[in-house]
Design an enzyme around this catalytic site. Structure first.
Site, PDB file in Angstrom:
ATOM      1  N   ASP A  22     -27.623 -17.588 -45.128  1.00  0.00           N
ATOM      2  CA  ASP A  22     -28.447 -17.562 -46.335  1.00  0.00           C
ATOM      3  C   ASP A  22     -29.489 -18.687 -46.248  1.00  0.00           C
ATOM      4  O   ASP A  22     -30.462 -18.550 -45.511  1.00  0.00           O
ATOM      5  CB  ASP A  22     -27.509 -17.677 -47.545  1.00  0.00           C
ATOM      6  CG  ASP A  22     -28.194 -17.484 -48.878  1.00  0.00           C
ATOM      7  OD1 ASP A  22     -29.159 -16.716 -48.955  1.00  0.00           O
ATOM      8  OD2 ASP A  22     -27.766 -18.106 -49.865  1.00  0.00           O
ATOM      9  N   ARG A  76     -13.657  -9.961 -52.944  1.00  0.00           N
ATOM     10  CA  ARG A  76     -13.599 -10.116 -51.479  1.00  0.00           C
ATOM     11  C   ARG A  76     -12.986  -8.897 -50.808  1.00  0.00           C
ATOM     12  O   ARG A  76     -13.298  -8.580 -49.666  1.00  0.00           O
ATOM     13  CB  ARG A  76     -12.754 -11.346 -51.096  1.00  0.00           C
ATOM     14  CG  ARG A  76     -13.396 -12.690 -51.405  1.00  0.00           C
ATOM     15  CD  ARG A  76     -12.639 -13.785 -50.649  1.00  0.00           C
ATOM     16  NE  ARG A  76     -12.877 -15.115 -51.176  1.00  0.00           N
ATOM     17  CZ  ARG A  76     -13.878 -15.913 -50.805  1.00  0.00           C
ATOM     18  NH1 ARG A  76     -14.757 -15.493 -49.916  1.00  0.00           N
ATOM     19  NH2 ARG A  76     -14.004 -17.121 -51.316  1.00  0.00           N
ATOM     20  N   GLU A  83     -19.812 -15.865 -38.792  1.00  0.00           N
ATOM     21  CA  GLU A  83     -20.105 -16.201 -40.192  1.00  0.00           C
ATOM     22  C   GLU A  83     -20.253 -14.931 -41.017  1.00  0.00           C
ATOM     23  O   GLU A  83     -20.584 -13.876 -40.477  1.00  0.00           O
ATOM     24  CB  GLU A  83     -21.422 -16.996 -40.260  1.00  0.00           C
ATOM     25  CG  GLU A  83     -21.278 -18.459 -40.634  1.00  0.00           C
ATOM     26  CD  GLU A  83     -20.898 -18.724 -42.100  1.00  0.00           C
ATOM     27  OE1 GLU A  83     -20.345 -17.844 -42.782  1.00  0.00           O
ATOM     28  OE2 GLU A  83     -21.182 -19.842 -42.548  1.00  0.00           O
ATOM     29  N   ASP A 124     -17.481 -13.221 -51.908  1.00  0.00           N
ATOM     30  CA  ASP A 124     -16.923 -13.306 -53.263  1.00  0.00           C
ATOM     31  C   ASP A 124     -17.964 -13.655 -54.326  1.00  0.00           C
ATOM     32  O   ASP A 124     -19.044 -14.166 -54.024  1.00  0.00           O
ATOM     33  CB  ASP A 124     -15.836 -14.387 -53.315  1.00  0.00           C
ATOM     34  CG  ASP A 124     -16.434 -15.792 -53.314  1.00  0.00           C
ATOM     35  OD1 ASP A 124     -17.204 -16.113 -52.388  1.00  0.00           O
ATOM     36  OD2 ASP A 124     -16.162 -16.565 -54.260  1.00  0.00           O
ATOM     37  N   PHE A 167     -27.747 -11.145 -54.432  1.00  0.00           N
ATOM     38  CA  PHE A 167     -26.408 -11.690 -54.264  1.00  0.00           C
ATOM     39  C   PHE A 167     -25.437 -10.548 -53.986  1.00  0.00           C
ATOM     40  O   PHE A 167     -25.290  -9.638 -54.794  1.00  0.00           O
ATOM     41  CB  PHE A 167     -25.979 -12.473 -55.506  1.00  0.00           C
ATOM     42  CG  PHE A 167     -24.717 -13.248 -55.288  1.00  0.00           C
ATOM     43  CD1 PHE A 167     -24.745 -14.460 -54.592  1.00  0.00           C
ATOM     44  CD2 PHE A 167     -23.506 -12.767 -55.741  1.00  0.00           C
ATOM     45  CE1 PHE A 167     -23.578 -15.177 -54.368  1.00  0.00           C
ATOM     46  CE2 PHE A 167     -22.335 -13.479 -55.529  1.00  0.00           C
ATOM     47  CZ  PHE A 167     -22.372 -14.685 -54.843  1.00  0.00           C
ATOM     48  N   VAL A 168     -24.810 -10.593 -52.835  1.00  0.00           N
ATOM     49  CA  VAL A 168     -23.940  -9.488 -52.419  1.00  0.00           C
ATOM     50  C   VAL A 168     -22.472  -9.921 -52.436  1.00  0.00           C
ATOM     51  O   VAL A 168     -22.156 -11.097 -52.248  1.00  0.00           O
ATOM     52  CB  VAL A 168     -24.326  -8.962 -51.020  1.00  0.00           C
ATOM     53  CG1 VAL A 168     -25.712  -8.346 -51.057  1.00  0.00           C
ATOM     54  CG2 VAL A 168     -24.258 -10.058 -49.968  1.00  0.00           C
TER      55      VAL A 168
HETATM   56  P1  5GP Z   1     -25.905 -20.905 -46.723  1.00  0.00           P
HETATM   57  O1  5GP Z   1     -26.779 -20.895 -47.948  1.00  0.00           O
HETATM   58  O2  5GP Z   1     -25.465 -22.299 -46.396  1.00  0.00           O
HETATM   59  O3  5GP Z   1     -26.547 -20.203 -45.555  1.00  0.00           O
HETATM   60  O4  5GP Z   1     -24.619 -20.054 -47.094  1.00  0.00           O
HETATM   61  C1  5GP Z   1     -23.512 -20.713 -47.624  1.00  0.00           C
HETATM   62  C2  5GP Z   1     -22.492 -19.783 -48.153  1.00  0.00           C
HETATM   63  O5  5GP Z   1     -22.949 -19.297 -49.401  1.00  0.00           O
HETATM   64  C3  5GP Z   1     -22.183 -18.530 -47.352  1.00  0.00           C
HETATM   65  O6  5GP Z   1     -21.312 -18.762 -46.274  1.00  0.00           O
HETATM   66  C4  5GP Z   1     -21.536 -17.691 -48.424  1.00  0.00           C
HETATM   67  O7  5GP Z   1     -20.199 -18.063 -48.573  1.00  0.00           O
HETATM   68  C5  5GP Z   1     -22.349 -18.085 -49.654  1.00  0.00           C
HETATM   69  N1  5GP Z   1     -23.379 -17.068 -49.916  1.00  0.00           N
HETATM   70  C6  5GP Z   1     -24.683 -17.072 -49.608  1.00  0.00           C
HETATM   71  N2  5GP Z   1     -25.309 -15.955 -50.012  1.00  0.00           N
HETATM   72  C7  5GP Z   1     -24.344 -15.203 -50.591  1.00  0.00           C
HETATM   73  C8  5GP Z   1     -24.332 -13.903 -51.221  1.00  0.00           C
HETATM   74  O8  5GP Z   1     -25.317 -13.169 -51.315  1.00  0.00           O
HETATM   75  N3  5GP Z   1     -23.131 -13.489 -51.703  1.00  0.00           N
HETATM   76  C9  5GP Z   1     -21.995 -14.233 -51.622  1.00  0.00           C
HETATM   77  N4  5GP Z   1     -20.876 -13.733 -52.128  1.00  0.00           N
HETATM   78  N5  5GP Z   1     -21.963 -15.444 -51.037  1.00  0.00           N
HETATM   79  C10 5GP Z   1     -23.128 -15.916 -50.533  1.00  0.00           C
HETATM   80 MG    MG Z   2     -19.153 -18.545 -45.912  1.00  0.00          MG
END
Ligand code: 5GP
Ligand code: MG
Length: 181
Positions: free
Chosen positions: A101, A165, A97, A159, A152-153
């Protein structure tokens, strides 16, 4: 550095070095197991391509894509928009992955893949943002590249509105980028 980036969090060199270390750990974990390495698209593609070349034991590559439809509830509903093609029953599966997050998508991915009856299922995430974890999420990452702060990275596959990306590093966007888009 890209004009929209406020600061570089992880350089190309730091990422490459960590991937070499993870590659050694994963190669010993999966020696003789011919794992199926499942990448969760699209954010993982850059990490996947680099990571897989440091797994020095035979393995199989596969990919899946999940989509979330954010409704009025905070959690949102997820669907598998592209499933893996391998039959993973009785196989050792390693999920790669980009970022762990809230954990909602990994929780969903793990549940989906477990239904297919793998012999084992482990998670390797490049980035972990523990501060944002949904307390209801039960899955944990077995391998973490870097723990990152609650920012947020973008870059290295990650992206913002499908941009950034292809940056070779992981960085934090300037606030005005959000404000003007
Ligand atoms: P989750 O919140 O379900 O763990 O993460 C879901 C998706 O949100 C990640 O796979 C990623 O694509 C996106 N995401 C979460 N945090 C970030 C972030 O800091 N930057 C970016 N670009 N995408 C994020
Ligand atoms: Mg993802």
């Amino acid at each position: 550095m890209d004009k929209d980036i406020a600061k570089v969090l992880l350089t190309q060199e730091q990422i490459a070095e960590r991937i070499r270390e993870l590659g050694q750990e994963l190669s010993s974990e999966y020696a003789g197991k011919n794992p199926v390495v499942v990448g969760v698209l699209k954010g993982v593609v850059i990490f996947y391509a680099d990571m897989i070349r440091h797994i020095t034991v035979p393995c199989q590559m596969d990919f899946m894509c999940i989509s979330s439809y954010k409704g009025t509830s905070s959690t949102g509903t997820m669907t598998v928009s592209k499933d893996i093609s391998a039959d993973i029953r009785g196989r050792h599966v390693l999920i790669l992955e980009d970022i762990f997050d809230t954990g909602n998508s990994l929780e969903y991915t793990v549940r989906h893949l477990k239904e297919k009856g793998p012999a084992s299922l482990k998670i390797c995430t490049l980035l972990d943002k523990p501060e944002r974890r949904n307390p209801n999420v039960t899955v944990q990452a077995d391998y973490v590249g870097f723990t990152v702060p609650n920012e947020f990275v973008v870059g290295y596959g990650l992206d913002y509105n499908e941009g950034y990306r292809n940056l070779p590093y992981v960085g934090v966007l300037k606030p005005e980028v959000y404000e003007t888009k």
